[in-house]
Design a protein around this motif. Structure first.
Motif, short mmCIF file in Angstrom:
data_model
loop_
_atom_site.label_atom_id
_atom_site.label_comp_id
_atom_site.label_asym_id
_atom_site.label_seq_id
_atom_site.Cartn_x
_atom_site.Cartn_y
_atom_site.Cartn_z
N SER A 61 0.84 -1.20 0.00
CA SER A 61 0.00 0.00 0.00
C SER A 61 0.88 1.24 0.00
CB SER A 61 -0.94 0.02 1.22
OG SER A 61 -0.18 0.10 2.41
N ILE A 98 -9.81 -3.14 -3.49
CA ILE A 98 -10.77 -2.44 -2.64
C ILE A 98 -12.16 -2.53 -3.26
CG2 ILE A 98 -11.38 -0.23 -1.59
CD1 ILE A 98 -8.45 0.57 -1.80
N TYR A 109 -7.67 5.19 -5.55
CA TYR A 109 -8.32 4.03 -6.17
C TYR A 109 -7.87 3.82 -7.61
CZ TYR A 109 -11.21 4.50 -2.04
OH TYR A 109 -11.63 4.61 -0.75
N THR A 132 -13.33 -4.25 2.00
CA THR A 132 -13.65 -2.90 2.46
C THR A 132 -12.52 -2.39 3.36
OG1 THR A 132 -14.95 -3.90 4.24
CG2 THR A 132 -16.15 -3.19 2.26
N GLN A 133 -12.66 -1.17 3.88
CA GLN A 133 -11.63 -0.60 4.74
C GLN A 133 -11.51 -1.41 6.04
OE1 GLN A 133 -14.02 1.27 3.24
NE2 GLN A 133 -12.71 2.23 1.72
N PHE A 137 -9.03 2.09 9.87
CA PHE A 137 -9.29 3.23 8.99
C PHE A 137 -9.55 4.51 9.77
CE2 PHE A 137 -12.51 5.48 6.21
CZ PHE A 137 -11.60 5.95 5.29
N SER A 158 -19.21 3.41 5.33
CA SER A 158 -18.11 2.46 5.40
C SER A 158 -18.63 1.13 5.93
CB SER A 158 -16.99 2.99 6.30
OG SER A 158 -15.89 2.11 6.31
N PRO A 160 -16.39 -1.40 7.83
CA PRO A 160 -15.06 -1.83 8.25
C PRO A 160 -14.99 -3.31 8.58
CG PRO A 160 -16.17 -0.62 10.00
CD PRO A 160 -17.01 -0.47 8.78
#
Length: 249
Positions: A61, A98, A109, A132-133, A137, A158, A160
């Motif tokens: 990342s 993602i 993204y 997902t996050q 996050f 979101s 998470p």
């Protein structure tokens, strides 16, 4: 003899969990990171390191909101990994992307969209899962968007998910072999990013003012309209954000 895999980005938030889960599943995990002498952006240190490796799990990342920087990073890292894998005869590339990235190919993204294209067009057999996050996050928002006593929080839907559960899903893919694009993986419930940061502030006693802000443009709309939330056909983890906060306490 224990089977050998490599984890690109194995020292990061998710990577550490991947290495841990891999060990528990009976794999020897080689970490590909600066700290182990591998520069994935330039490819330095990759020669020979993938010998006898049966799968590479890429969870690298970069901290950026620039589409250009993200594409430059993921383009280089993914190309270098795939080239080294092909040369070493690695039979499986496992990539994490993602949820919703292809529907919101802006900023960070954009790099994930490029990564997906490179993987799916590669000669190396592959698996790809979008998640997902992570629960972390909210903390990342507090760190990266804090200005003195103020934290700017994007208005965002979101879902998470626990990084440890995502790690488990990635090693599941290593177990079964190349699977192509698999079901998205999200958390057990939808959350509001502002509420998540407020809950983290209360749990940690951090004394900051939280400023909810609707981000502009197409990316801002994607944050608010649920584009980055897993759909009804996705798989889901079990640890809620509240559970995760309690576990940290």
């Amino acid at each position: 003899m224990r089977r050998k895999i490599a984890v690109a980005g194995g020292t990061g938030v998710l990577g550490r969990h991947v290495v841990e889960v891999a060990g528990k599943r009976g794999y020897d995990a080689v970490t590909l990171a600066h700290s182990t002498g591998v520069d994935l952006v330039t490819g330095t240190g990759l020669d020979g390191v993938l010998d006898d490796v049966e799968a590479v799990v890429d969870v690298t990342s970069i901290q950026t909101q620039s589409a250009r920087a993200s594409e430059k990073f993921y383009g280089a890292v993914t190309s270098n990994l795939l080239q080294a894998e092909k040369a070493a005869g690695v039979g499986h590339h496992v990539a994490l992307s993602i949820v919703g990235a292809d529907k919101a190919p802006y900023g960070y993204y954009a790099g994930k969209v490029l990564q997906e294209r490179l993987v799916t067009e590669s000669d190396v057999p592959w698996s790809l899962v979008r998640a997902t996050q992570f629960h972390e996050f909210a903390g990342q928002i507090m760190e990266r968007l804090r200005y003195g006593r103020f934290v700017i929080v994007p208005q965002m839907r979101s879902q998470p998910v626990a990084a440890s559960e995502v790690a488990g899903r990635l090693i599941d893919l290593v177990d079964v072999g190349p699977s192509g694009r698999v079901a998205d993986f999200g958390g057990p419930r939808e959350e509001n990013a502002v509420d998540m940061v407020r809950a983290l502030r209360a749990a940690t006693g951090t004394r900051v003012w939280i400023l909810p802000v609707p981000f502009p443009g197409a990316l801002g709309r994607a944050l608010r309209d649920g584009t980055l939330v897993a759909g009804s056909d996705a798989d889901h983890g079990t640890q809620t954000y509240a559970d995760w906060l309690r576990s940290r306490a």
